[in-house]
Scaffold this motif. Structure first.
Motif, PDB file in Angstrom:
ATOM      1  N   GLU A   1       0.989  -1.790   0.110  1.00 46.36           N
ATOM      2  CA  GLU A   1      -0.181   0.507   0.026  1.00 46.36           C
ATOM      3  C   GLU A   1       1.050   1.332  -0.102  1.00 46.36           C
ATOM      4  O   GLU A   1       0.643   2.404  -0.524  1.00 46.36           O
ATOM      5  CB  GLU A   1      -0.976  -0.376   1.592  1.00 46.36           C
ATOM      6  CG  GLU A   1      -1.882   2.164   1.191  1.00 46.36           C
ATOM      7  CD  GLU A   1      -3.353   1.379   0.149  1.00 46.36           C
ATOM      8  OE1 GLU A   1      -3.395   2.778   0.385  1.00 46.36           O
ATOM      9  OE2 GLU A   1      -2.971   0.482  -0.752  1.00 46.36           O
ATOM     10  N   LEU A   2       1.865   1.307   0.899  1.00 44.87           N
ATOM     11  CA  LEU A   2       2.922   2.463   0.787  1.00 44.87           C
ATOM     12  C   LEU A   2       3.494   2.467  -0.827  1.00 44.87           C
ATOM     13  O   LEU A   2       4.245   3.991  -0.894  1.00 44.87           O
ATOM     14  CB  LEU A   2       3.715   2.391   1.578  1.00 44.87           C
ATOM     15  CG  LEU A   2       3.424   2.283   3.412  1.00 44.87           C
ATOM     16  CD1 LEU A   2       4.853   1.740   4.153  1.00 44.87           C
ATOM     17  CD2 LEU A   2       2.729   3.681   3.314  1.00 44.87           C
ATOM     18  N   ILE A   3       4.079   1.277  -1.364  1.00 42.70           N
ATOM     19  CA  ILE A   3       4.339   1.824  -2.766  1.00 42.70           C
ATOM     20  C   ILE A   3       4.186   2.423  -3.396  1.00 42.70           C
ATOM     21  O   ILE A   3       3.832   3.188  -4.081  1.00 42.70           O
ATOM     22  CB  ILE A   3       4.767   0.850  -3.025  1.00 42.70           C
ATOM     23  CG1 ILE A   3       6.309  -0.031  -1.831  1.00 42.70           C
ATOM     24  CG2 ILE A   3       5.727   0.551  -4.332  1.00 42.70           C
ATOM     25  CD1 ILE A   3       7.298  -1.752  -2.090  1.00 42.70           C
ATOM     26  N   ALA A   4       2.280   1.974  -3.408  1.00 36.38           N
ATOM     27  CA  ALA A   4       1.256   2.333  -4.117  1.00 36.38           C
ATOM     28  C   ALA A   4       0.991   3.198  -4.857  1.00 36.38           C
ATOM     29  O   ALA A   4       0.923   4.198  -5.186  1.00 36.38           O
ATOM     30  CB  ALA A   4      -0.063   1.468  -3.882  1.00 36.38           C
ATOM     31  N   GLU A   5       0.945   4.518  -3.238  1.00 37.15           N
ATOM     32  CA  GLU A   5       0.978   5.578  -2.879  1.00 37.15           C
ATOM     33  C   GLU A   5       2.059   6.880  -2.973  1.00 37.15           C
ATOM     34  O   GLU A   5       2.558   7.403  -3.329  1.00 37.15           O
ATOM     35  CB  GLU A   5       0.542   5.630  -0.947  1.00 37.15           C
ATOM     36  CG  GLU A   5      -0.684   4.815  -0.077  1.00 37.15           C
ATOM     37  CD  GLU A   5      -0.343   5.460   1.078  1.00 37.15           C
ATOM     38  OE1 GLU A   5       0.381   6.237   2.051  1.00 37.15           O
ATOM     39  OE2 GLU A   5      -1.554   5.437   1.651  1.00 37.15           O
ATOM     40  N   GLU A   6       2.870   5.805  -2.756  1.00 39.90           N
ATOM     41  CA  GLU A   6       4.390   7.022  -3.468  1.00 39.90           C
ATOM     42  C   GLU A   6       4.587   6.972  -4.811  1.00 39.90           C
ATOM     43  O   GLU A   6       4.319   8.138  -5.739  1.00 39.90           O
ATOM     44  CB  GLU A   6       5.507   6.064  -3.301  1.00 39.90           C
ATOM     45  CG  GLU A   6       7.006   6.624  -3.128  1.00 39.90           C
ATOM     46  CD  GLU A   6       8.073   6.400  -2.536  1.00 39.90           C
ATOM     47  OE1 GLU A   6       9.821   6.756  -3.445  1.00 39.90           O
ATOM     48  OE2 GLU A   6       8.126   5.938  -2.080  1.00 39.90           O
ATOM     49  N   ILE A   7       4.127   5.726  -5.485  1.00 45.01           N
ATOM     50  CA  ILE A   7       4.301   6.015  -7.186  1.00 45.01           C
ATOM     51  C   ILE A   7       3.274   6.475  -8.145  1.00 45.01           C
ATOM     52  O   ILE A   7       2.887   6.397  -8.927  1.00 45.01           O
ATOM     53  CB  ILE A   7       4.495   4.497  -8.065  1.00 45.01           C
ATOM     54  CG1 ILE A   7       3.744   3.703  -7.753  1.00 45.01           C
ATOM     55  CG2 ILE A   7       6.064   4.259  -7.283  1.00 45.01           C
ATOM     56  CD1 ILE A   7       3.456   1.899  -8.377  1.00 45.01           C
ATOM     57  N   GLU A   8       2.088   6.544  -7.120  1.00 45.50           N
ATOM     58  CA  GLU A   8       0.765   7.131  -7.689  1.00 45.50           C
ATOM     59  C   GLU A   8       0.784   8.654  -7.895  1.00 45.50           C
ATOM     60  O   GLU A   8       0.009   8.880  -9.021  1.00 45.50           O
ATOM     61  CB  GLU A   8      -0.808   6.613  -7.299  1.00 45.50           C
ATOM     62  CG  GLU A   8      -0.845   7.660  -5.692  1.00 45.50           C
ATOM     63  CD  GLU A   8      -2.234   7.518  -5.316  1.00 45.50           C
ATOM     64  OE1 GLU A   8      -2.313   6.955  -5.413  1.00 45.50           O
ATOM     65  OE2 GLU A   8      -2.122   8.133  -3.574  1.00 45.50           O
ATOM     66  N   ASP A   9       1.726   9.281  -7.605  1.00 44.09           N
ATOM     67  CA  ASP A   9       1.833  10.404  -7.505  1.00 44.09           C
ATOM     68  C   ASP A   9       3.126  10.905  -8.155  1.00 44.09           C
ATOM     69  O   ASP A   9       3.791  11.196  -7.520  1.00 44.09           O
ATOM     70  CB  ASP A   9       1.755  11.036  -6.475  1.00 44.09           C
ATOM     71  CG  ASP A   9       2.390  13.019  -6.977  1.00 44.09           C
ATOM     72  OD1 ASP A   9       2.074  13.006  -7.976  1.00 44.09           O
ATOM     73  OD2 ASP A   9       2.257  13.852  -6.327  1.00 44.09           O
ATOM     74  N   PRO A  10       4.034  10.261  -9.736  1.00 42.09           N
ATOM     75  CA  PRO A  10       5.187  10.153  -9.634  1.00 42.09           C
ATOM     76  C   PRO A  10       5.706  11.882 -10.330  1.00 42.09           C
ATOM     77  O   PRO A  10       7.413  11.771 -11.124  1.00 42.09           O
ATOM     78  CB  PRO A  10       4.906   9.824 -11.217  1.00 42.09           C
ATOM     79  CG  PRO A  10       3.647   9.930 -11.746  1.00 42.09           C
ATOM     80  CD  PRO A  10       2.578  10.226 -10.709  1.00 42.09           C
ATOM     81  N   PHE A  11       5.123  12.997  -9.970  1.00 45.30           N
ATOM     82  CA  PHE A  11       6.074  14.140 -10.326  1.00 45.30           C
ATOM     83  C   PHE A  11       6.241  14.881  -8.858  1.00 45.30           C
ATOM     84  O   PHE A  11       6.812  15.634  -8.526  1.00 45.30           O
ATOM     85  CB  PHE A  11       4.847  15.616 -10.667  1.00 45.30           C
ATOM     86  CG  PHE A  11       4.491  14.715 -11.791  1.00 45.30           C
ATOM     87  CD1 PHE A  11       5.626  13.933 -13.390  1.00 45.30           C
ATOM     88  CD2 PHE A  11       3.051  14.586 -12.022  1.00 45.30           C
ATOM     89  CE1 PHE A  11       5.013  13.711 -14.172  1.00 45.30           C
ATOM     90  CE2 PHE A  11       3.449  13.506 -13.178  1.00 45.30           C
ATOM     91  CZ  PHE A  11       3.543  13.330 -14.689  1.00 45.30           C
TER      92      PHE A  11
END
Length: 287
Positions: A253-263
């Protein structure tokens, strides 16, 4: 963005970097361990296993729920990665379109003063988009904004795109480029605004709150219920097992939260600053 050797498999196990989820989850893992110990101590000391055999059957429910939660987390991670990859493709298009525009203008325009203006505008658009998506102001951006006469309170990528089109249109009015040539380069100029709008869509449209909150609650209550049944089977070995399961599920879940905003500024976000520097260097070489 972290650069690494994809074939250097073994070092990943023992290396902890700033983006590793273990650092973020460590306090919660300690709390889960204490909770598991408390549940295990109470059940082993004060509850009769034979009289409460129904608690041992909770593991069957955990098996079914584990399959459901794995599907949810896979879908969550894939959705986040799609956003990250779409952002990378958009910036790849920005690199290619900037090069194509510079190549075409480099052939059409021979005056050095006009070439310098076009070179500055094309190069600066990537830097402006980088700072715009990160909502930050750097010394480099401020100096170049002042030179180009940009208004900091307005949408700066649109201002740069407008100035670029104004310059190209003035070249057409002065007969430096023909109408056919204007049509040829119009596609690259228009694509700049299209790329900016697509990046803003990714930046300003997060995963729906209810979906993200449901997954967090599901993971929390699933992990909290694990010691109730597994303690009769594993005893106090339940503590490391529950902590490890929590680490795996929460990390996804943490990884998904981090990469969902790539900017953003996270370690796994896109290196838009380096891509903007590459655009500037390549445009300067061509134009």
């Amino acid at each position: 963005m972290i650069s690494y050797n994809t074939k250097d498999w073994f070092t990943f196990i023992f290396r902890f970097h700033r983006a590793d989820t273990f650092r973020t989850l460590f306090p919660l893992m300690i709390a889960i361990a204490i909770y598991s110990y408390a549940v295990g101590y109470f059940e082993l000391q004060y509850m009769n296993v034979s009289e409460n055999s129904y608690l041992k059957n909770i593991t069957v429910l955990h098996g079914m729920l584990g399959f459901v939660i794995s599907l949810l987390l896979v879908f969550r991670t894939n959705t986040a990665y799609d956003r990250w990859w779409e952002g990378r493709k958009l910036w790849g298009s920005l690199v290619n379109n900037s090069r194509n525009l510079a190549i075409k203008l480099g052939v059409m325009v021979s005056d050095e003063r006009d070439r310098k203006v076009l070179r500055d505008l094309i190069s600066h658009y990537a830097f402006v988009l980088h700072t715009h998506l990160k909502s930050e102001r750097t010394a480099h951006a401020l100096d170049r904004d002042y030179e180009l006469g940009l208004n900091p309170s307005m949408h700066k990528p649109n201002q740069v795109a407008r100035k670029l089109f104004e310059k190209v249109n003035s070249l057409y009015n002065s007969k430096v480029i023909s109408g056919d040539q204007l049509i040829i380069i119009n596609q690259e100029i228009t694509s700049l605004t299209d790329i900016c709008g697509a990046c803003e869509r990714i930046k300003n449209t997060p995963i729906p709150y209810s979906y993200s909150a449901f997954i967090k609650k599901f993971v929390f209550f699933y992990v909290m219920s694990l010691p109730l049944g597994y303690v009769f089977i594993l005893g106090f070995y339940t503590i490391p097992v529950v902590v490890f399961i929590f680490y795996v599920l929460a990390s996804l879940e943490l990884i998904a939260e981090e990469i969902e905003d790539p900017f953003g500024d996270d370690a796994n976000d896109l290196p838009t600053d380096k891509m903007a520097e590459n655009i500037s260097r390549h445009v300067s070489e061509v134009l």
